[in-house]
Design a protein around this motif. Structure first.
Motif, PDB file in Angstrom:
ATOM      1  N   LEU A   1     -72.543 -30.521  -4.089  1.00 53.74           N
ATOM      2  CA  LEU A   1     -71.862 -29.943  -2.563  1.00 53.74           C
ATOM      3  C   LEU A   1     -70.244 -29.348  -3.211  1.00 53.74           C
ATOM      4  CD1 LEU A   1     -72.220 -29.173   0.125  1.00 53.74           C
ATOM      5  CD2 LEU A   1     -71.447 -31.810   0.719  1.00 53.74           C
TER       6      LEU A   1
ATOM      7  N   SER B   1     -70.378 -26.278  -4.617  1.00 52.17           N
ATOM      8  CA  SER B   1     -71.171 -25.123  -4.421  1.00 52.17           C
ATOM      9  C   SER B   1     -70.118 -24.090  -3.635  1.00 52.17           C
ATOM     10  CB  SER B   1     -72.123 -25.846  -3.051  1.00 52.17           C
ATOM     11  OG  SER B   1     -71.275 -25.866  -2.065  1.00 52.17           O
TER      12      SER B   1
ATOM     13  N   LEU C   1     -70.542 -23.083  -0.625  1.00 49.43           N
ATOM     14  CA  LEU C   1     -70.524 -23.655   0.679  1.00 49.43           C
ATOM     15  C   LEU C   1     -69.186 -23.967   1.088  1.00 49.43           C
ATOM     16  CD1 LEU C   1     -72.093 -23.987   3.457  1.00 49.43           C
ATOM     17  CD2 LEU C   1     -72.449 -26.486   2.701  1.00 49.43           C
ATOM     18  N   VAL C   2     -68.498 -24.804   0.452  1.00 49.82           N
ATOM     19  CA  VAL C   2     -67.259 -25.470   0.981  1.00 49.82           C
ATOM     20  C   VAL C   2     -66.109 -24.653   0.772  1.00 49.82           C
ATOM     21  CG1 VAL C   2     -67.948 -27.793   0.255  1.00 49.82           C
ATOM     22  CG2 VAL C   2     -66.812 -26.606  -1.536  1.00 49.82           C
TER      23      VAL C   2
ATOM     24  N   LEU D   1     -64.979 -29.129   7.584  1.00 47.00           N
ATOM     25  CA  LEU D   1     -65.597 -30.428   7.603  1.00 47.00           C
ATOM     26  C   LEU D   1     -64.794 -31.705   7.588  1.00 47.00           C
ATOM     27  CD1 LEU D   1     -68.494 -31.635   6.924  1.00 47.00           C
ATOM     28  CD2 LEU D   1     -68.235 -31.106   4.658  1.00 47.00           C
TER      29      LEU D   1
ATOM     30  N   ILE E   1     -70.904 -27.172  12.136  1.00 45.93           N
ATOM     31  CA  ILE E   1     -70.809 -27.460  11.117  1.00 45.93           C
ATOM     32  C   ILE E   1     -71.709 -28.412  10.376  1.00 45.93           C
ATOM     33  CG2 ILE E   1     -69.273 -29.030   9.557  1.00 45.93           C
ATOM     34  CD1 ILE E   1     -66.833 -28.348  11.362  1.00 45.93           C
ATOM     35  N   LEU E   2     -72.504 -29.493  11.124  1.00 47.03           N
ATOM     36  CA  LEU E   2     -73.545 -30.289  10.900  1.00 47.03           C
ATOM     37  C   LEU E   2     -74.914 -29.281  10.674  1.00 47.03           C
ATOM     38  CD1 LEU E   2     -73.160 -33.279  12.715  1.00 47.03           C
ATOM     39  CD2 LEU E   2     -72.599 -33.152  10.298  1.00 47.03           C
TER      40      LEU E   2
ATOM     41  N   MET F   1     -74.646 -27.504   7.167  1.00 46.23           N
ATOM     42  CA  MET F   1     -74.806 -28.465   6.265  1.00 46.23           C
ATOM     43  C   MET F   1     -76.411 -29.094   6.065  1.00 46.23           C
ATOM     44  SD  MET F   1     -72.002 -29.629   4.911  1.00 46.23           S
ATOM     45  CE  MET F   1     -72.663 -31.106   4.064  1.00 46.23           C
ATOM     46  N   HIS F   2     -77.095 -28.827   7.108  1.00 44.59           N
ATOM     47  CA  HIS F   2     -78.527 -29.192   7.150  1.00 44.59           C
ATOM     48  C   HIS F   2     -79.310 -28.146   6.524  1.00 44.59           C
ATOM     49  CE1 HIS F   2     -82.450 -30.856   8.602  1.00 44.59           C
ATOM     50  NE2 HIS F   2     -82.419 -29.541   9.110  1.00 44.59           N
TER      51      HIS F   2
ATOM     52  N   TYR G   1     -78.094 -25.991   4.591  1.00 39.07           N
ATOM     53  CA  TYR G   1     -77.808 -25.859   3.198  1.00 39.07           C
ATOM     54  C   TYR G   1     -78.640 -26.946   2.196  1.00 39.07           C
ATOM     55  CZ  TYR G   1     -75.351 -26.788  -1.166  1.00 39.07           C
ATOM     56  OH  TYR G   1     -74.917 -26.832  -2.512  1.00 39.07           O
ATOM     57  N   PHE G   2     -78.831 -28.318   2.962  1.00 38.10           N
ATOM     58  CA  PHE G   2     -79.507 -29.239   2.106  1.00 38.10           C
ATOM     59  C   PHE G   2     -81.070 -29.141   2.107  1.00 38.10           C
ATOM     60  CE2 PHE G   2     -75.715 -32.015   2.870  1.00 38.10           C
ATOM     61  CZ  PHE G   2     -75.357 -32.150   1.306  1.00 38.10           C
TER      62      PHE G   2
END
Length: 146
Positions: free
Chosen positions: A5, A8, A10-11, A108, A135-136, A139-140, A142-143
């Motif tokens: 993460l 990645s 993403l951040v 985040l 945000i969550l 993240m969900h 992404y995972f």
């Protein structure tokens, strides 16, 4: 997993696509009576909302808990005090803000203790909010893809 993460894309992505624009955000002005703020909070269903000044700059946030605390007397809830105070009398001026070019990683990290973050432009004008929920959700997604 956390190292993946951290490395990645993403951040490092900007938060623009997650921002709820100010036109869609329940808010109050710092000079509004407290009874108006309580009404907006109840009707919107939110526990806290941004407080703005006449130039649409962030002045803090106000919550149902802050309002109730301000009218709580020793013997009873003193509802008449709702007309005696204005929003800035009880609002929390300490609210985290981000700019539109802030990264997802920054958002985040800051969202841990707040249900929403206020997004401002370079002059401090209110652009919108970024919710912890959005945000969550990202993240969900992404995972689920990794």
């Amino acid at each position: 997993m956390m190292q993946t993460l951290k490395n990645s894309q993403l951040v490092n992505n900007e938060i623009n696509e997650l921002i709820i624009p100010h036109e869609k955000v329940a808010h109050v002005h710092k000079n509004n009576p407290l009874n108006h703020a309580l009404l907006v909070l109840i009707k919107s269903g939110y526990t806290a909302i941004p407080v703005l000044d006449h130039e649409n700059k962030i002045q803090g946030q106000i919550s149902k808990a802050q309002i109730l605390d301000s009218i709580l007397g020793l013997e009873r809830i003193e509802m008449e005090r709702l007309n005696e105070y204005v929003v800035e009398d009880v609002a929390d001026p300490d609210i985290p803000t981000l700019q539109t070019d802030s990264t997802f990683g920054e958002a985040l990290m800051r969202s841990i203790n707040y249900p929403f973050l206020c997004i401002v432009d370079e002059n401090g004008a209110f652009i919108g909010i970024l919710t912890r929920r959005s945000i969550l959700a990202l993240m969900h997604r992404y995972f689920q893809q990794t």
